[in-house]
Design an enzyme around this catalytic site. Structure first.
Site, PDB file in Angstrom:
ATOM      1  N   GLY A 122       7.301  96.137  82.894  1.00  0.00           N
ATOM      2  CA  GLY A 122       8.085  96.888  81.916  1.00  0.00           C
ATOM      3  C   GLY A 122       7.297  97.466  80.759  1.00  0.00           C
ATOM      4  N   ARG A 125       3.883  84.530  82.570  1.00  0.00           N
ATOM      5  CA  ARG A 125       3.956  83.301  83.359  1.00  0.00           C
ATOM      6  C   ARG A 125       3.761  83.535  84.849  1.00  0.00           C
ATOM      7  NH1 ARG A 125       9.746  82.205  81.708  1.00  0.00           N
ATOM      8  NH2 ARG A 125       9.571  84.408  82.236  1.00  0.00           N
ATOM      9  N   ASN A 174       5.291  91.098  72.866  1.00  0.00           N
ATOM     10  CA  ASN A 174       6.253  91.867  73.663  1.00  0.00           C
ATOM     11  C   ASN A 174       7.108  90.993  74.594  1.00  0.00           C
ATOM     12  OD1 ASN A 174       7.103  94.346  75.433  1.00  0.00           O
ATOM     13  ND2 ASN A 174       6.090  92.930  76.847  1.00  0.00           N
ATOM     14  N   ALA A 175       6.605  89.808  74.976  1.00  0.00           N
ATOM     15  CA  ALA A 175       7.326  88.979  75.961  1.00  0.00           C
ATOM     16  C   ALA A 175       8.765  88.769  75.515  1.00  0.00           C
ATOM     17  CB  ALA A 175       6.633  87.627  76.126  1.00  0.00           C
ATOM     18  N   SER A 221      14.135  95.529  68.767  1.00  0.00           N
ATOM     19  CA  SER A 221      15.164  96.172  69.604  1.00  0.00           C
ATOM     20  C   SER A 221      16.244  96.804  68.745  1.00  0.00           C
ATOM     21  CB  SER A 221      15.800  95.111  70.509  1.00  0.00           C
ATOM     22  OG  SER A 221      17.028  95.561  71.025  1.00  0.00           O
ATOM     23  N   TYR A 246      19.957  87.139  71.055  1.00  0.00           N
ATOM     24  CA  TYR A 246      18.920  88.176  71.177  1.00  0.00           C
ATOM     25  C   TYR A 246      18.869  89.019  69.893  1.00  0.00           C
ATOM     26  CZ  TYR A 246      16.568  92.220  73.422  1.00  0.00           C
ATOM     27  OH  TYR A 246      15.716  93.247  73.758  1.00  0.00           O
ATOM     28  N   LYS A 253      15.690  89.336  67.410  1.00  0.00           N
ATOM     29  CA  LYS A 253      15.043  90.631  67.180  1.00  0.00           C
ATOM     30  C   LYS A 253      15.123  91.032  65.703  1.00  0.00           C
ATOM     31  CE  LYS A 253      13.557  91.781  71.296  1.00  0.00           C
ATOM     32  NZ  LYS A 253      12.135  91.578  71.587  1.00  0.00           N
ATOM     33  N   ILE A 312      15.315 101.659  77.220  1.00  0.00           N
ATOM     34  CA  ILE A 312      14.201 102.124  78.037  1.00  0.00           C
ATOM     35  C   ILE A 312      14.392 101.600  79.456  1.00  0.00           C
ATOM     36  CG2 ILE A 312      11.685 102.258  78.219  1.00  0.00           C
ATOM     37  CD1 ILE A 312      12.629 103.240  75.475  1.00  0.00           C
TER      38      ILE A 312
HETATM   39  P1  NAD Z   1      10.670  92.855  81.280  1.00  0.00           P
HETATM   40  O1  NAD Z   1      11.601  91.789  81.743  1.00  0.00           O
HETATM   41  O2  NAD Z   1      10.116  93.807  82.268  1.00  0.00           O
HETATM   42  O3  NAD Z   1       9.441  92.236  80.485  1.00  0.00           O
HETATM   43  C1  NAD Z   1       9.470  91.039  79.774  1.00  0.00           C
HETATM   44  C2  NAD Z   1       8.225  90.271  80.123  1.00  0.00           C
HETATM   45  O4  NAD Z   1       8.132  89.097  79.321  1.00  0.00           O
HETATM   46  C3  NAD Z   1       8.210  89.831  81.593  1.00  0.00           C
HETATM   47  O5  NAD Z   1       6.960  90.136  82.172  1.00  0.00           O
HETATM   48  C4  NAD Z   1       8.423  88.337  81.498  1.00  0.00           C
HETATM   49  O6  NAD Z   1       7.841  87.632  82.566  1.00  0.00           O
HETATM   50  C5  NAD Z   1       7.724  88.025  80.154  1.00  0.00           C
HETATM   51  N1  NAD Z   1       8.141  86.742  79.594  1.00  0.00           N
HETATM   52  C6  NAD Z   1       9.390  86.245  79.460  1.00  0.00           C
HETATM   53  N2  NAD Z   1       9.341  85.008  78.933  1.00  0.00           N
HETATM   54  C7  NAD Z   1       8.038  84.719  78.715  1.00  0.00           C
HETATM   55  C8  NAD Z   1       7.340  83.604  78.185  1.00  0.00           C
HETATM   56  N3  NAD Z   1       7.993  82.511  77.782  1.00  0.00           N
HETATM   57  N4  NAD Z   1       5.987  83.669  78.085  1.00  0.00           N
HETATM   58  C9  NAD Z   1       5.320  84.763  78.503  1.00  0.00           C
HETATM   59  N5  NAD Z   1       5.922  85.845  79.016  1.00  0.00           N
HETATM   60  C10 NAD Z   1       7.253  85.817  79.132  1.00  0.00           C
HETATM   61  O7  NAD Z   1      11.476  93.610  80.117  1.00  0.00           O
HETATM   62  P2  NAD Z   1      11.072  94.820  79.142  1.00  0.00           P
HETATM   63  O8  NAD Z   1      12.265  95.695  79.092  1.00  0.00           O
HETATM   64  O9  NAD Z   1       9.753  95.367  79.493  1.00  0.00           O
HETATM   65  O10 NAD Z   1      10.993  94.052  77.742  1.00  0.00           O
HETATM   66  C11 NAD Z   1       9.819  93.921  76.976  1.00  0.00           C
HETATM   67  C12 NAD Z   1      10.198  93.698  75.524  1.00  0.00           C
HETATM   68  O11 NAD Z   1      10.878  94.858  75.034  1.00  0.00           O
HETATM   69  C13 NAD Z   1      11.166  92.525  75.322  1.00  0.00           C
HETATM   70  O12 NAD Z   1      10.805  91.825  74.155  1.00  0.00           O
HETATM   71  C14 NAD Z   1      12.498  93.207  75.146  1.00  0.00           C
HETATM   72  O13 NAD Z   1      13.376  92.429  74.390  1.00  0.00           O
HETATM   73  C15 NAD Z   1      12.090  94.482  74.432  1.00  0.00           C
HETATM   74  N6  NAD Z   1      13.025  95.597  74.536  1.00  0.00           N
HETATM   75  C16 NAD Z   1      13.314  96.188  75.734  1.00  0.00           C
HETATM   76  C17 NAD Z   1      14.189  97.283  75.758  1.00  0.00           C
HETATM   77  C18 NAD Z   1      14.547  98.018  77.018  1.00  0.00           C
HETATM   78  O14 NAD Z   1      15.427  98.876  76.980  1.00  0.00           O
HETATM   79  N7  NAD Z   1      13.918  97.759  78.125  1.00  0.00           N
HETATM   80  C19 NAD Z   1      14.781  97.731  74.582  1.00  0.00           C
HETATM   81  C20 NAD Z   1      14.465  97.096  73.391  1.00  0.00           C
HETATM   82  C21 NAD Z   1      13.585  96.041  73.382  1.00  0.00           C
END
Ligand code: NAD
Length: 256
Positions: free
Chosen positions: A24, A45, A94-95, A146, A159, A163, A192
């Site tokens: 992501g 992980r 970012n996780a 977020s 969440y 955030k 996104i």
């Molecule tokens: P995603 O699920 O693809 O990525 C999240 C990643 O974090 C994954 O690779 C997951 O394995 C890792 N993760 C989760 N728990 C973990 C831990 N304890 N230790 C290490 N890694 C861990 O999702 P994404 O959409 O790419 O989200 C990335 C960030 O962006 C997140 O913080 C999410 O809240 C934020 N976000 C996403 C959006 C969106 O629309 N996609 C919008 C706003 C914010």
């Protein structure tokens, strides 16, 4: 490429660590920093995912399996980066994970799990890397927040709290560490198109329609939209920017 542009945006010789970097937004951020010349270290992980991402990126990409919610992992990661590269220039918190439930159904375990990854995890990982950055007198720390921090999104109370907490961390840390040349900023992504977004909307078409109806661009963003925003905040181009939030949301925050 013009010399001035290169000076502002080149990440050559810099080391960047991205949590949740195997998928992501994390992977997109890794791609943009890597494209600008950085050595990237992806953490998460799931080893297979990280391995695949590094293979795709090629040279200057490495991974460490690490759980950001575990203090021991955070400390070990900082030590490993220091031992291997001798420096850290960019830390991207970012996780993340998502729990979507009505307020009445959210358990203490759900809430704690979200806080542990997004808020406590990013804080204690940052704490582990600060001595290195203070010694270098430089660094850029990014928190991926977020829309849930600024808008009344439903069924994501924990969440949203996490955030929003990140934005408090950004202000407080910036106040405390900027004197040592360390900048701390947040990116506030809108919606996104990533696996996390699909998980939250695929089974809820009404939510998807609501989001799109409120977004002037009427579409979800692409992961690289966040990647390039992260590059700006990581690069020398933003050297006087600290304690702030960059919104990248197709207009959602001003949508009617
Ligand atoms: P995603 O699920 O693809 O990525 C999240 C990643 O974090 C994954 O690779 C997951 O394995 C890792 N993760 C989760 N728990 C973990 C831990 N304890 N230790 C290490 N890694 C861990 O999702 P994404 O959409 O790419 O989200 C990335 C960030 O962006 C997140 O913080 C999410 O809240 C934020 N976000 C996403 C959006 C969106 O629309 N996609 C919008 C706003 C914010």
């Amino acid at each position: 490429m013009n010399h001035l542009f290169e000076q502002a945006f080149s990440m050559q010789g810099r080391v960047a660590l991205i949590t949740g970097g195997g998928s992501g937004l994390g992977l997109a951020i890794a791609r943009s920093l890597h494209a600008a010349g950085a050595q990237v270290v992806l953490t998460g992980r799931r080893e297979e995912l990280l391995q695949e991402a590094c293979k795709e990126l090629g040279e200057r990409a490495a991974y460490e399996v690490s759980d950001v919610s575990l203090d021991a992992d955070c400390k070990a990661l900082a030590k490993k980066v220091l031992d291997t590269y001798g420096r850290i220039d960019v830390l991207v918190n970012n996780a993340g994970k998502h729990v979507k439930k009505p307020v009445e159904q959210l358990t203490r375990e759900d809430f704690q799990g979200i806080l542990d990854v997004h808020l406590l995890g990013s804080f204690f990982l940052t704490q582990a890397f600060l001595p290195m950055m203070r010694a270098q007198k430089s660094g850029s720390i990014l928190f991926i927040s977020s829309m849930a921090a600024t808008n009344a999104l439903t069924q994501v109370a924990a969440y949203s709290a996490a955030k929003t907490g990140m934005l408090g961390l950004v202000r407080s840390l910036a106040g405390e560490v900027s004197i040592d040349g360390i900048r701390v900023n947040a990116i506030l992504p809108g919606f996104i198109d990533t696996p996390m977004f699909r998980k939250a909307t695929d089974t809820d078409p009404a939510r998807y329609q609501k989001i799109m109806g409120h977004t002037p661009m009427a579409r979800a963003g692409q992961p690289m939209d966040i990647g390039w925003a992260a590059l700006y905040l990581a690069a020398p181009a933003s050297q006087f920017v600290t304690g702030t939030t960059l919104v990248v949301d197709g207009g959602f925050s001003v949508g009617f």
